[in-house]
Design an enzyme around this catalytic site. Sequence first.
Site, PDB file in Angstrom:
ATOM      1  N   HIS A 146      48.952  44.829  49.727  1.00 43.81           N
ATOM      2  CA  HIS A 146      49.134  45.181  48.324  1.00 43.81           C
ATOM      3  C   HIS A 146      49.447  46.654  48.105  1.00 43.81           C
ATOM      4  O   HIS A 146      50.244  47.002  47.241  1.00 43.81           O
ATOM      5  CB  HIS A 146      47.861  44.803  47.560  1.00 43.81           C
ATOM      6  CG  HIS A 146      48.060  44.682  46.081  1.00 43.81           C
ATOM      7  ND1 HIS A 146      48.850  43.705  45.521  1.00 43.81           N
ATOM      8  CD2 HIS A 146      47.552  45.400  45.044  1.00 43.81           C
ATOM      9  CE1 HIS A 146      48.824  43.825  44.204  1.00 43.81           C
ATOM     10  NE2 HIS A 146      48.048  44.846  43.890  1.00 43.81           N
ATOM     11  N   SER A 188      51.963  44.825  40.491  1.00 36.72           N
ATOM     12  CA  SER A 188      50.802  43.946  40.427  1.00 36.72           C
ATOM     13  C   SER A 188      50.742  43.289  39.050  1.00 36.72           C
ATOM     14  O   SER A 188      51.670  42.573  38.673  1.00 36.72           O
ATOM     15  CB  SER A 188      49.534  44.726  40.754  1.00 36.72           C
ATOM     16  OG  SER A 188      48.478  43.860  41.053  1.00 36.72           O
ATOM     17  N   ASP A 243      49.498  40.714  51.626  1.00 35.79           N
ATOM     18  CA  ASP A 243      48.907  41.129  50.352  1.00 35.79           C
ATOM     19  C   ASP A 243      47.676  40.283  50.032  1.00 35.79           C
ATOM     20  O   ASP A 243      47.745  39.057  50.000  1.00 35.79           O
ATOM     21  CB  ASP A 243      49.948  40.989  49.232  1.00 35.79           C
ATOM     22  CG  ASP A 243      49.561  41.747  47.977  1.00 35.79           C
ATOM     23  OD1 ASP A 243      48.360  41.865  47.699  1.00 35.79           O
ATOM     24  OD2 ASP A 243      50.470  42.205  47.272  1.00 35.79           O
TER      25      ASP A 243
END
Length: 708
Positions: free
Chosen positions: A680, A560, A645
């Site tokens: 995610h 991330s 995501d």
Amino acid sequence: MKKFYLGILIMSASTIQSQKFPALKAPVAEKQEHIREIHGDKVNDPYYWMIDYFKKGKDSTKVVDYLKAENTYWEGMMKDTEPFRDKLFQEMKARIKEKDESVPVFDNGYFYYTRTEAGKQYFKYCRKKGSLTAPEEILLDVDQLAEGHPYYNATGFSISPDNSKLVYGVDDVSRRQYTLFLKDLKTGKTTDLGIKNTEGSAEWANDNKTIFYTENNPVTLLSEKIKKHTLGTDPGKDVTVYEEKDHTNYISVYKSKNQKFILIYSGATTSSETRYLNADDPNGTFKVFQPRMKNVLYSITPLEDRFLIRTNKDALNFKIAETPLDKTGVENWKDFIPHRNDVLMQSVSAFKNYLVFSERQNGLTQLVIYNRKTAKKEALTFDEPAYTISSLENPEYNTDNFRFGYTSMITPVSQFEQDLKTGKRTLLKQQEILGGYAKDEYTTERLFATAKDGTKIPISIVYKKGFKKDGNSPLLLYAYGSYGSSMDAAFSSTRLSLLNRGFAFAMAHIRGGQEMGRQWYEDGKMMKKKNTFTDFIDAGKYLVKEKYTSPKHLYAQGGSAGGLLMGAVANMNPNLWNGMISQVPFVDVVNTMLDESIPLTTNEYDEWGNPNNKEAYFYMKSYSPYENIEKKNYPNLLVTTGLHDSQVQYFEPAKWVSKLRDMKTDKNVLLLKTDMNYGHGGASGRFDYLKDISLVYAFMFKLEGINK
């Protein structure tokens, strides 16, 4: 020439470099001209078209076809590792106690816990009334609910004050958009409340029929409204009790521990505001505790006779203030625990007779017990060089028992209960590592690297005893470094598969987190963001200098915002690393921050800056990984993403990989793995995620010549 290390066959560096991946042709992404022009700066973004699926959904197939081609490519390149990956998966899975049960938590007359069964991916949410010997009541069988779903996440379990109803959220797309369900615990009937696009939880008023929940914008995913729903009524007519107009703020609703108030929190990185309502009066009007103030964050904890306020007003590292129940404005706030330059005040947990403060000092977490009658303070102490201690779920207010968790890089997750009156500490449970685990076979250290500006950067490291600091050992360096989120030393049973094959694992506590206090965060955001990247590079250089490893054996990993870190350091110092793992990486910073239709963009302005401002734009552009790819050599790279995501859209890593493949001058491996079902956080089951870890480990092992 070969050598043996810890009983594992490892090829020499020259052999490693000659080891070949299959000679497969990598996908070549189409280029289309797309001009971005702002602040007099004109940039062609030839892979902009990859946003197509995000904009058109299932009506777009071109980018999906490209992602599938990349999947076919990585599968071919890593095909020879399939047996090894399966071995790693089974090895890591075998350490997990499949039939297990959480430590029961007492709340309002019931003991609540979850339990898992052998072979099942999910869990059962259960309770027992009054005693642990009482009959079990299965509130939710998530294993059953998840059947037929590639992804399933049930969360936000909230029991009504009279213990008769359960409300919870479900996301079966992996987009973090939850639908609320209600279960009548007397009849067993479950109802879809018809409330969609929520944060996944709701809070009960004390009337047992009113709930408050956070509604998100279905496009931007921003939390925009707090709504009130009365059971049995049309959700389309739910009343909005608060709407946030500032799109840089996140909002949430929760209930105070003493059950007296419903609280609405609205906050960004630099300022916040709280509203409160008597939980006995759900149809009343929320009051503003203190109107938002520029550069001031605060949160409140109600006690019987006053409010406690955690705030950074005139207190960089935060302090605890207090104010009367009927005088909540800032002019009434008085210091309760004053500001300290060397201690970050993180949170407070309230009990009838005690307070427990969660703090951070010298880069380590600590818990401090405060006796409300005597004002005596006592910190819980531990003797390992790097560890994490944190408050656990403590829902009961009228108790002297406090539960906390402890872990380190060599100590499995442990849950303790401390009698706040007597100081007696009881170990309730320690994570069981099946197949055996001997803590004394591993070593953990706390190191400090010197950054380019002289700042000392903490590093937590673990390795198996026998690890040689001769520059020839492999090492994986991990970091995050954003949002003030601190990465603390913790145990991982999956990591044993890395350590047992000769790797060391290190975590760099770089600026951008809050490991060393609030200033640590301030010095790693906005116009100081590059400190995050140079800190990580300097940590890597330190580990090489001290002969823990060498560039031929040094690997980096981040996800991330930590994936942004990987992209930035790959551009800034590509020769320091043999390989990198960049997971769901935020690598197209400028384009994303310019597009307010992309989820969560406006919430991020206080972290990265707003590129509509010229100075922020050019600073952001100077480090954004996608913008700064050059014709030069790059490390071996494994990049992962998820089609659904919600935090970092799939097209960022896809564009980044496409541009890297077009421009890099080396013959190193570049792989992109897109999970077509997840988002995610990856897989939702408790075993499926191990397959992703197996791939990451196999990627590094292949580069190191480790094949068993």
